[in-house]
Scaffold this active site. Structure first.
Site, PDB file in Angstrom:
ATOM      1  N   ALA A   4      -0.845   2.960 -18.411  1.00 49.82           N
ATOM      2  CA  ALA A   4      -1.951   3.653 -19.083  1.00 49.82           C
ATOM      3  C   ALA A   4      -1.541   5.012 -19.631  1.00 49.82           C
ATOM      4  CB  ALA A   4      -3.119   3.834 -18.112  1.00 49.82           C
TER       5      ALA A   4
ATOM      6  N   GLY B 271       1.553   6.722 -17.623  1.00 47.94           N
ATOM      7  CA  GLY B 271       1.962   6.053 -16.399  1.00 47.94           C
ATOM      8  C   GLY B 271       2.541   4.692 -16.741  1.00 47.94           C
ATOM      9  N   GLY B 272       2.679   3.856 -15.751  1.00 40.18           N
ATOM     10  CA  GLY B 272       3.239   2.533 -15.994  1.00 40.18           C
ATOM     11  C   GLY B 272       2.404   1.689 -16.928  1.00 40.18           C
TER      12      GLY B 272
ATOM     13  N   GLY C  43      -0.211  12.513 -19.956  1.00 41.70           N
ATOM     14  CA  GLY C  43       1.017  11.785 -19.663  1.00 41.70           C
ATOM     15  C   GLY C  43       0.805  10.287 -19.771  1.00 41.70           C
TER      16      GLY C  43
ATOM     17  N   ASP D  70       0.497   0.704  -3.454  1.00 45.05           N
ATOM     18  CA  ASP D  70       1.403   1.499  -4.304  1.00 45.05           C
ATOM     19  C   ASP D  70       1.245   2.989  -3.997  1.00 45.05           C
ATOM     20  OD1 ASP D  70       3.404   1.934  -6.179  1.00 45.05           O
ATOM     21  OD2 ASP D  70       2.034   1.901  -7.894  1.00 45.05           O
TER      22      ASP D  70
ATOM     23  N   LYS E  22      -8.296   7.405 -18.602  1.00 47.21           N
ATOM     24  CA  LYS E  22      -7.126   6.524 -18.664  1.00 47.21           C
ATOM     25  C   LYS E  22      -7.437   5.349 -19.578  1.00 47.21           C
ATOM     26  CE  LYS E  22      -4.592   7.447 -14.452  1.00 47.21           C
ATOM     27  NZ  LYS E  22      -3.706   6.856 -13.435  1.00 47.21           N
TER      28      LYS E  22
ATOM     29  N   VAL F 182      -2.911   8.797 -20.130  1.00 51.61           N
ATOM     30  CA  VAL F 182      -3.865   9.644 -19.416  1.00 51.61           C
ATOM     31  C   VAL F 182      -4.184  10.867 -20.277  1.00 51.61           C
ATOM     32  CG1 VAL F 182      -4.362  10.899 -17.297  1.00 51.61           C
ATOM     33  CG2 VAL F 182      -2.802   8.939 -17.234  1.00 51.61           C
TER      34      VAL F 182
END
Length: 264
Positions: free
Chosen positions: A18, A15-16, A13, A121, A35, A20
């Site tokens: 990176a 992320g904001g 997937g 976070d 990542k 993965v």
């Protein structure tokens, strides 16, 4: 570059900041997560290395373990592979199961805070889950890597739905500290036992105002069983950091009090 070190590379997937991948190390056939920053240059590469090198020092059962860090020819981080996350599980959970998960996360946060790390976070996406339902906190410092390049990464270092008042309005509520993690964990706890977020709205402004001004609907209004942990959840969600648990250790003591009552 990755194909030199790994087999069975699969995209997991984005992320904001990176991409993965899951992959199997050629040296020992262990599956790991890898990542890679979506956008990087020399400056970002150095930031990435510094952030991850710090994360690499954290060793705790409830923190995702970094196993390797690389900067050239591309920056990437290798870590233990954990198959699921809190984001993926159906909510609400039985209260006892939510308490089990939150207790593990608090244990990891207490260790990190004692070693000088604040996450800032905490959200379901950043709490991974093993097959045995052991929660593991991930992305320590990752959200800050591209913070200087907000336009490209669309990352401000935290997620608004889980943001503490001091992240939304530092001028009013002060700087972030350990209690910021406690607030964000309170949002996660609320969501686990109710299936809903404590603060919502039709726009970013509405959500921000709700976080700063509105009291949350009582968890027991969604789920009568949540009454057992309602005081703990609401204390985590206090607007003023001074009114929250002062430390992860204090929150852990409250959770153990719930567990002791449950035993009785």
């Amino acid at each position: 570059e990755l194909e030199n070190k790994y087999n069975e590379i699969m995209f997991v997937g984005r992320g904001g900041i990176a991409w993965v991948f899951s992959a199997v190390r050629k040296t020992d056939s262990v599956r790991v997560a890898v990542k890679i920053p979506i956008s990087f240059d020399e400056v970002t590469g150095k930031c990435f290395l510094n952030e991850i090198a710090a994360w690499e020092t954290l060793r705790h059962p409830n923190i995702v373990e970094v196993t390797a860090v690389n900067i050239l020819p591309i920056p990437y981080v290798e870590m233990e592979f954990v198959p699921s996350s809190l984001e993926a599980i159906e909510k609400p959970l039985p209260v006892w199961k939510a308490v089990h998960l939150i207790t593990g996360i608090v244990d990891g946060l207490q260790y990190a805070h004692e070693h000088g790390f604040i996450h800032r976070d905490i959200k379901p996406h950043n709490i991974l889950l093993t097959e045995d339902l052991v929660p593991k906190i991930t992305d320590w410092g990752m959200s800050k890597v591209l913070a200087a390049d907000v336009k490209k990464s669309s990352i401000a270092g935290f997620s608004l739905s889980y943001a503490a008042p001091e992240q939304v309005s530092p001028a009013e509520f002060g700087r972030t500290d350990e209690r910021t993690d406690i607030y964000q964990l309170g949002v996660v706890f609320y969501e686990l036992v109710t299936g809903s977020l404590p603060f919502g709205g039709e726009s970013i402004v509405e959500v921000g105002n709700a976080i700063l001004r509105d009291p949350p609907l009582l968890p027991s209004a969604y789920n009568p069983d949540a009454a057992a942990v309602e005081k703990i959840v609401l204390k985590c969600l206090e607007k003023n950091p001074k009114d929250r648990y002062s430390s992860a250790a204090e929150l852990m003591a409250a959770l153990k009090g719930y567990l002791d009552e449950d035993d009785d």
